[in-house]
Design an enzyme around this catalytic site. Structure first.
Site, short mmCIF file in Angstrom:
data_model
loop_
_atom_site.label_atom_id
_atom_site.label_comp_id
_atom_site.label_asym_id
_atom_site.label_seq_id
_atom_site.Cartn_x
_atom_site.Cartn_y
_atom_site.Cartn_z
N ARG A 280 0.86 -1.18 0.00
CA ARG A 280 0.00 0.00 0.00
C ARG A 280 0.89 1.23 0.00
O ARG A 280 1.88 1.32 0.74
CB ARG A 280 -0.91 0.02 1.24
CG ARG A 280 -2.07 -0.94 1.16
CD ARG A 280 -3.09 -0.47 0.12
NE ARG A 280 -4.21 -1.38 -0.02
CZ ARG A 280 -4.28 -2.37 -0.91
NH1 ARG A 280 -3.25 -2.58 -1.72
NH2 ARG A 280 -5.34 -3.12 -0.99
N GLU A 309 -3.84 7.37 -5.86
CA GLU A 309 -3.78 6.68 -7.14
C GLU A 309 -4.90 7.14 -8.05
O GLU A 309 -6.06 7.16 -7.63
CB GLU A 309 -3.86 5.16 -6.92
CG GLU A 309 -2.66 4.62 -6.16
CD GLU A 309 -2.69 3.10 -5.99
OE1 GLU A 309 -3.71 2.48 -6.35
OE2 GLU A 309 -1.70 2.53 -5.49
N HIS A 328 -0.07 -0.04 -10.12
CA HIS A 328 -0.80 -1.00 -9.26
C HIS A 328 -1.13 -2.27 -10.04
O HIS A 328 -2.29 -2.67 -10.19
CB HIS A 328 -2.08 -0.36 -8.73
CG HIS A 328 -2.54 -0.98 -7.44
ND1 HIS A 328 -3.11 -0.25 -6.43
CD2 HIS A 328 -2.51 -2.26 -6.98
CE1 HIS A 328 -3.41 -1.03 -5.41
NE2 HIS A 328 -3.06 -2.27 -5.73
#
Length: 592
Positions: A280, A309, A328
């Site tokens: 994370r 993000e 990601h």
């Protein structure tokens, strides 16, 4: 507000020589006796209409197919917070990935309809768990399907960072040939510190060992034997960051891990350390990382996740020449996407059906094999709670409840958290307008000042069955049925599981034997001939089917309690006729 508390005691008593608790169980020619098919635990209220599942982020087709076989599926992507709050009141379940924030406002806007939130992945930091629990909403995730994909991406970033793959690729595509600039470092013989030794961290460690790296790990909850089994040493956080040549992050984002890597911790690291993050973004203070890169404390960083993000286009961290960045992609393999979709769809459908979820993150966590074994006792626990509270007179406040579990197993081999939650559900739901389930049972008990204590009675004998019986006692209350008061002065009910079906085996000090299906009529009476026939005739005239009947007495021609299982609720007139039988001193009708 009073708080609920939990205590535990352990007693040891010999196993009873006989488990036959019914003193009288006579066939009735005038009453049809039949058994019901076994019923599974139903946690959520359902209707004949299909439930509606809102899928707020892209989900693999295999998962959508599973959902569509059971529910109406609404695939609405890129919803704003306001749009999500508007839609959610029409939905029974919500499925998200990491991009949708399931806030307290979402649960409040659902109006109590939302029963399940499914997180298609491992991390659940985008879901307000406290709000979910308060609103009785189960949160499930998909913790296994993308484990290997995330670990492989971590190793890919580790290797590409060490050999400057991304930077070299960009330079050669720009028409440059910079062999001397992009000299890398070897992995073999280097020390990798894995911070967070869960499923993904463990798989990263396995693969790093295969690359010839020395692996250490820090995780306050990791079992030492699992680490030793793959040749990993568990160390303190300070030792891990001070020793490592490479650091790979695999912890969840919590208040304790937020910005865990910061100016202070970077200063403790070996100069030239390299950092990989596929966990994370928030576990790293991104501004501090830029400073550490500029100063040379951190030689390189490979990042798949970011605090925001997508990150800003002018992010100093993303644009830093010593940073390798991916959007990601940890779970982004074809196989992982399909696996996660299937795993979360199965979890959501199972929860909507009322099945116990092994991947629940805001309910008692019990392994699947234990769930299977405990399931009939879970049904028994809830029904005993419902039965006990209905025996309390309306003006009494239920504040003190003792639950006793009798088992031949050692205390460490019997996890009662789920049983306790379901007893609490049974106690509270019949006398409250609040919908109670295993998710919010403890929270609701605290709100109402309910003090629940647990006691273990360890029996001698075979531990093949997890439990012999469960007993529920409510202290300091008035009762609707004096026969339910035990010798110690509490409203007392006790039950067992027989052939997979829950049975009531004790009321007060009277031993009975009646299946906990449908509803029950309890009668305290003078023990005399013909009582079963008189009550049976009244029910037969009413066309009420009797499933079980049991009579317990203190001695012949003294006092007795008759427990009658019925499929339908008799009319008030019929119940009055039962109460008017001269030998019947009191009776009560109890619903499940």
């Amino acid at each position: 507000m009073a708080a609920a508390s939990l205590t535990s005691q352990t007693l040891r008593v010999p196993t009873p020589t006989s488990l036959s608790l019914s003193s009288s169980k006579l066939p009735l020619s005038s009453i049809s006796l039949r058994s019901h098919p076994r019923r599974s635990l139903v946690v959520y209220v359902s209707s004949d209409a299909k439930p509606t599942v809102l899928v707020a982020e892209k989900l693999g087709e295999a998962g959508l197919t599973l959902l569509k076989d059971f529910a109406n599926v609404d695939c609405s992507y890129n919803l704003s917070p306001e749009e999500l709050c508007t839609k959610i009141s029409l939905c029974d379940a919500l499925i998200v990935r990491s991009g949708t924030k399931v806030s307290r406002e979402v649960f409040e806007s659902s109006g109590g309809r939302l029963k399940v939130v499914g997180r298609a992945g491992v991390g659940i930091d985008n879901v307000d768990l406290a709000a979910a629990t308060e609103h009785g909403c189960l949160v499930v995730n998909a913790p296994t399907a993308n484990t290997v994909a995330a670990a492989e991406h971590g190793i890919a970033l580790l290797a590409s960072m060490a050999r400057n793959v991304a930077q070299a690729d960009a330079s050669i595509k720009a028409g440059k040939w910079l062999r001397n600039k992009y000299v890398g470092v070897s992995l073999v013989g280097k020390t990798l510190a894995v911070l967070g030794f869960g499923k993904v961290g463990t798989e990263v460690a396995r693969r790093a060992k295969g690359l010839g790296m020395s692996v250490i790990a820090h995780d306050p909850y990791a079992p030492a034997d699992r680490a030793r089994a793959i040749g990993v040493e568990l160390v303190s956080f300070d030792v891990a960051i001070a020793t490592a040549d490479f650091i790979s992050l695999h912890m969840p984002l919590t208040p304790a891990t937020s910005k865990m890597l910061n100016d202070e911790t970077f200063a403790k690291m070996k100069k030239g350390v390299r950092i990989v993050n596929v966990a994370r973004g928030g576990v790293i203070d991104e501004d501090a990382l830029v400073r550490a890169l500029d100063s040379g404390i951190v030689a390189q960083a490979a990042l798949d996740v970011f605090t925001v993000e997508p990150p800003a286009k002018d992010s100093k961290l993303v644009l830093h020449e010593l940073v390798t960045a991916t959007p990601h992609l940890g779970a982004s393999t074809t196989e992982a996407q399909e696996g996660v979709a299937i795993e979360i769809a199965e979890a959501v459908v199972g929860a909507l059906k009322g099945e116990l979820a092994a991947t629940a993150v805001n309910a008692p966590m019990v392994p699947s094999e234990v769930l299977t074994e405990l399931k009939p006792f879970v049904v028994l626990a809830e029904k005993l709670g419902r039965l006990a509270v209905q025996l309390v007179a309306g003006g009494s406040g239920v504040k003190s409840v003792k639950v006793t579990y009798a088992s031949a197993r050692a205390p460490d081999d019997l996890d009662t958290r789920l049983l306790r939650a379901m007893i609490t559900k049974g106690l509270i739901e019949p006398i409250s307008s609040v919908f109670v389930n295993l998710v919010n049972a403890d929270f609701t008990a605290k709100q109402r000042g309910l003090r629940l204590t647990e006691e273990r009675v360890i029996l001698d004998g075979s531990p093949e069955n997890p439990l012999e019986f469960i007993q529920v006692q409510i202290a300091n209350v008035e009762t609707r049925f004096a026969g339910a008061i035990s010798d110690s002065g509490e409203v007392t009910v006790e039950g067992r599981v027989k052939d997979g079906v829950p049975h009531l085996t004790k009321v007060g000090s009277f031993e009975v034997d009646v299946s906990l299906e449908g509803s029950i009529i309890l009668c305290r009476q003078v023990d005399q001939p013909g009582m079963i026939g008189k009550v049976g005739s009244i029910l037969g005239e009413e066309n009420v089917n009797v499933s079980f009947m049991s009579v317990a007495r203190t001695a012949p021609r003294k006092h007795a309690v008759m427990a009658i299982g019925v499929d339908e609720q008799p009319r008030k007139e019929s119940l009055k006729k039962i109460g008017d039988i001269p030998a019947i001193e009191e009776f009560v009708f109890l619903k499940f």
